[in-house]
Design a protein around this motif. Structure first.
Motif, PDB file in Angstrom:
ATOM      1  N   UNK A 101       8.365   9.063  22.058  1.00  0.00           N
ATOM      2  CA  UNK A 101       7.184   8.200  21.872  1.00  0.00           C
ATOM      3  C   UNK A 101       6.017   8.996  21.277  1.00  0.00           C
ATOM      4  N   UNK A 102       5.812  10.209  21.781  1.00  0.00           N
ATOM      5  CA  UNK A 102       4.685  11.029  21.317  1.00  0.00           C
ATOM      6  C   UNK A 102       4.850  11.406  19.844  1.00  0.00           C
ATOM      7  N   UNK A 103       6.058  11.840  19.460  1.00  0.00           N
ATOM      8  CA  UNK A 103       6.297  12.221  18.065  1.00  0.00           C
ATOM      9  C   UNK A 103       6.033  11.030  17.149  1.00  0.00           C
ATOM     10  N   UNK A 104       6.514   9.871  17.559  1.00  0.00           N
ATOM     11  CA  UNK A 104       6.371   8.698  16.708  1.00  0.00           C
ATOM     12  C   UNK A 104       4.912   8.268  16.590  1.00  0.00           C
ATOM     13  N   UNK A 105       4.195   8.326  17.695  1.00  0.00           N
ATOM     14  CA  UNK A 105       2.779   7.951  17.670  1.00  0.00           C
ATOM     15  C   UNK A 105       2.003   8.867  16.720  1.00  0.00           C
ATOM     16  N   UNK A 106       2.264  10.169  16.811  1.00  0.00           N
ATOM     17  CA  UNK A 106       1.569  11.119  15.944  1.00  0.00           C
ATOM     18  C   UNK A 106       1.989  10.941  14.488  1.00  0.00           C
TER      19      UNK A 106
ATOM     20  N   UNK B 295       1.058   9.289  -5.098  1.00  0.00           N
ATOM     21  CA  UNK B 295      -0.242   9.938  -4.954  1.00  0.00           C
ATOM     22  C   UNK B 295      -0.315  10.830  -3.722  1.00  0.00           C
ATOM     23  N   UNK B 296       0.615  10.651  -2.805  1.00  0.00           N
ATOM     24  CA  UNK B 296       0.584  11.426  -1.564  1.00  0.00           C
ATOM     25  C   UNK B 296       1.380  12.714  -1.724  1.00  0.00           C
TER      26      UNK B 296
ATOM     27  N   UNK C 133       0.832  -1.207   0.000  1.00  0.00           N
ATOM     28  CA  UNK C 133       0.000   0.000   0.000  1.00  0.00           C
ATOM     29  C   UNK C 133       0.864   1.254   0.000  1.00  0.00           C
ATOM     30  N   UNK C 134       1.963   1.221   0.710  1.00  0.00           N
ATOM     31  CA  UNK C 134       2.848   2.386   0.760  1.00  0.00           C
ATOM     32  C   UNK C 134       3.441   2.664  -0.619  1.00  0.00           C
TER      33      UNK C 134
ATOM     34  N   UNK D   8       0.295   9.401   9.221  1.00  0.00           N
ATOM     35  CA  UNK D   8       0.608   8.629   8.028  1.00  0.00           C
ATOM     36  C   UNK D   8      -0.479   7.623   7.689  1.00  0.00           C
ATOM     37  N   UNK D   9      -1.024   6.973   8.720  1.00  0.00           N
ATOM     38  CA  UNK D   9      -2.087   6.004   8.489  1.00  0.00           C
ATOM     39  C   UNK D   9      -3.331   6.645   7.896  1.00  0.00           C
TER      40      UNK D   9
END
Length: 236
Positions: A210-215, A183-184, A176-177, A220-221
């Motif tokens: 952790x916060x930066x990565x989660x966001x 297209x992104x 999918x990536x 991205x999702x």
């Protein structure tokens, strides 16, 4: 001994090329699926794969079983296999898993307080992503550096089981990536977020990393799922 007997003996003693092992067939078949050489929804016969990969049917059949367990294809009795499609719902589930697993890997790594030498691979991936976007953007080079970053991060976390789970889910997202790459929007923000995660880890700021990565994963999702809803990876 007659000339014909000598001839037959010579032929029988001539080393025959080794047929490919299950592991080799599995690895190449999997890469073809991940790179969309076998597109989602395609139906392929066992005999076709065996001929293309120069392998006997047994390792091909065994590779099919492993890839079905990983969710990359479905075995259709007497009709070969069907390459699994990815729906927007699939992508949402995949990124929900990644949002749970990968921030934990970041936290484990940050708590170890690694130095720049230990994070050399991550830093090099960030450099490569930035270089790929400079001038005429090379999206394929960017994608390769992005993948290297995420897989290196999983390996560095220190938990082999967690790393294995991340890599398996990452494989499911790879097609999918690659489909959405052109297209992104140009992945400038994503590249900036990768660098910020590395800097937070080096600073020992566990919560920020952790916060930066989660966001990063959340954004991205949502971006990829929206593109798939609009264009449909099933029609690849």
């Amino acid at each position: 001994m007659s000339d014909s007997m000598i001839s037959r003996l010579s032929v029988s003693e001539t080393p025959q090329p080794a047929r490919r092992s299950t592991d080799a067939v599995y690895a190449q078949l999997k890469q073809h699926i991940l790179d969309n050489r076998y597109p989602p929804g395609a139906q392929i016969l066992e005999s076709e794969i065996a001929a293309e990969l120069d392998a006997s049917r047994t390792p091909v059949r065994e590779a099919f079983v492993r890839l079905q367990q990983e969710g990359l294809l479905e075995i259709v009795p007497r009709h070969g296999v069907r390459i699994s499609a990815l729906s927007p719902g699939d992508m949402r589930e995949i990124y929900e898993v990644l949002m749970s697993l990968e921030p934990t890997a970041v936290e484990l790594l940050a708590r170890r307080r690694p130095d720049r030498a230990e994070l050399a691979g991550l830093i090099a991936s960030c450099d490569a992503m930035e270089a790929a976007l400079a001038g005429a953007a090379d999206l394929q080079a960017w994608a390769a550096a992005d993948e290297s970053f995420h897989l290196n991060l999983a390996r560095l976390c220190g938990n082999k089981r967690l790393a294995g789970m991340i890599m398996q889910v990452w494989d499911q997202a790879h097609r999918a990536r690659m489909f959405t790459l052109s297209l992104r929007p140009l992945p400038v923000q994503s590249t900036t977020e990768h660098r910020a995660v590395v800097e937070a880890i080096l600073a020992g700021d566990v919560e920020r990393a952790r916060e930066i990565y989660h966001e990063h994963r959340k954004r991205g999702g949502l971006e990829l799922t929206t593109i798939i809803e609009r264009h449909g990876i099933q029609r690849l």
